[in-house]
Design an enzyme around this catalytic site. Sequence first.
Site, PDB file in Angstrom:
ATOM      1  CG  ASP A  56      16.421   7.753  -3.520  1.00  0.00           C
ATOM      2  OD1 ASP A  56      16.850   6.778  -4.175  1.00  0.00           O
ATOM      3  OD2 ASP A  56      15.512   8.500  -3.930  1.00  0.00           O
ATOM      4  CB  SER A  85      10.016   0.432  -1.403  1.00  0.00           C
ATOM      5  OG  SER A  85       9.987   0.336  -2.815  1.00  0.00           O
ATOM      6  CB  THR A  86       5.887  -2.962  -1.363  1.00  0.00           C
ATOM      7  OG1 THR A  86       5.474  -1.585  -1.244  1.00  0.00           O
ATOM      8  CG2 THR A  86       5.799  -3.605   0.000  1.00  0.00           C
ATOM      9  CG  ASN A 127      12.799  -0.473  -4.107  1.00  0.00           C
ATOM     10  OD1 ASN A 127      13.151  -0.243  -2.956  1.00  0.00           O
ATOM     11  ND2 ASN A 127      12.626   0.512  -4.986  1.00  0.00           N
ATOM     12  CG  LEU A 145       6.630  11.477   2.541  1.00  0.00           C
ATOM     13  CD1 LEU A 145       5.376  11.541   3.409  1.00  0.00           C
ATOM     14  CD2 LEU A 145       7.873  11.578   3.425  1.00  0.00           C
TER      15      LEU A 145
HETATM   16  C1  IPE Z   1      12.648   4.650  -1.912  1.00  0.00           C
HETATM   17  O1  IPE Z   1      13.496   4.969  -2.943  1.00  0.00           O
HETATM   18  C2  IPE Z   1      12.918   3.264  -1.410  1.00  0.00           C
HETATM   19  C3  IPE Z   1      14.174   3.049  -0.715  1.00  0.00           C
HETATM   20  C4  IPE Z   1      15.083   3.944  -0.477  1.00  0.00           C
HETATM   21  C5  IPE Z   1      14.377   1.707  -0.251  1.00  0.00           C
HETATM   22  P1  IPE Z   1      13.105   4.771  -4.477  1.00  0.00           P
HETATM   23  O2  IPE Z   1      14.274   5.204  -5.257  1.00  0.00           O
HETATM   24  O3  IPE Z   1      12.638   3.386  -4.686  1.00  0.00           O
HETATM   25  O4  IPE Z   1      11.867   5.749  -4.638  1.00  0.00           O
HETATM   26  P2  IPE Z   1      11.306   6.505  -5.918  1.00  0.00           P
HETATM   27  O5  IPE Z   1      11.117   5.467  -6.978  1.00  0.00           O
HETATM   28  O6  IPE Z   1      12.326   7.521  -6.314  1.00  0.00           O
HETATM   29  O7  IPE Z   1      10.031   7.145  -5.464  1.00  0.00           O
HETATM   30  C1  IPE Z   2      18.305   3.719  -3.048  1.00  0.00           C
HETATM   31  O1  IPE Z   2      19.017   4.091  -4.185  1.00  0.00           O
HETATM   32  C2  IPE Z   2      18.400   2.258  -2.743  1.00  0.00           C
HETATM   33  C3  IPE Z   2      17.149   1.531  -2.946  1.00  0.00           C
HETATM   34  C4  IPE Z   2      16.034   2.014  -3.394  1.00  0.00           C
HETATM   35  C5  IPE Z   2      17.167   0.129  -2.613  1.00  0.00           C
HETATM   36  P1  IPE Z   2      18.406   3.949  -5.624  1.00  0.00           P
HETATM   37  O2  IPE Z   2      18.771   2.593  -6.146  1.00  0.00           O
HETATM   38  O3  IPE Z   2      16.963   4.260  -5.637  1.00  0.00           O
HETATM   39  O4  IPE Z   2      19.233   5.060  -6.408  1.00  0.00           O
HETATM   40  P2  IPE Z   2      18.694   6.033  -7.520  1.00  0.00           P
HETATM   41  O5  IPE Z   2      17.501   6.740  -6.958  1.00  0.00           O
HETATM   42  O6  IPE Z   2      18.339   5.192  -8.694  1.00  0.00           O
HETATM   43  O7  IPE Z   2      19.828   6.949  -7.774  1.00  0.00           O
HETATM   44 MG    MG Z   3      15.949   6.008  -5.861  1.00  0.00          MG
END
Ligand code: IPE
Ligand code: IPE
Ligand code: MG
Length: 255
Positions: A35, A80-81, A83, A210
Amino acid sequence: MLKRFSTRKDKYTDDTDVTPIDPENVPNHVAIIMDGNGRWAKQRGLPRIAGHREGMNVVRKIVRQASRLGLHTLTLYAFSTENWKRPKMEVDFLMKLPDRFLQSELPTLKEENVRVQVMGTLNEIPKHTVDAVQKAVEETKENDGMILNFALNYGSRFEMVEAIKSLYEDVDAGNVKVEDIDENSISDYLMTKDLPDPDLLVRTSGEVRLSNFMLWQLAYAELWFTDVLWPDFTEEHFLEAIRVYQRRTRRYGGV
Ligand code: IPE
Ligand code: IPE
Ligand code: MG
């Protein structure tokens, strides 16, 4: 030298610790919520996708390191589902990454004896992504080194719903008796049915949640959070996570 990112005890980065890794106590299965790509890009005045591109380079390094450390499985949360809620342009870019990653990395993965697997609902993702992933799965299926398990369009609650439906169908068809259902039978209906449960969960970027990731499987995992954003994550950070893991005492409810 690593920067000290936070004074919080649960998310510290320790640049002074050079304890050697105990090869006998390497976690069998490490799962990573990668993340912080978007914030990494924002900090640099770049579009979010620049963070995802950089994050992919980190995946390369960490996969190689994990395989050399002798992990049985490395699971990476790639999409993730939830995203799908992101702007289409970002989703499209994220869907191109497995393709790109595997195009450049597949020969190395083969050399390293890595076996690629994927968990998630593939029928909702673009064909070019599925094709690339399935090619990698197919071409590495005989490898008996580390399993590199990509969580792609994966969500734990969805996984459980599907598991319950399949189990119900099997009960209905008379293949399973209700009184025989136990924890192992539930595990057998999950997308991780052939994998050990994670021993260590790593989440980068300072979020301490999580986010619908492997809720059943993480029941007894050790959790390690760091403020480091995924594109800044290095092999040293990974070693630190493993060192912390090796200092923990796992009790599983015992004494
Ligand atoms: C979790 O990260 C999903 C992945 C790393 C693929 P997110 O950035 O999507 O999660 P939230 O929105 O902060 O909970
Ligand atoms: C994780 O980084 C990658 C995915 C969830 C695919 P993010 O894109 O969630 O990055 P932040 O959380 O917005 O910084
Ligand atoms: Mg993120």
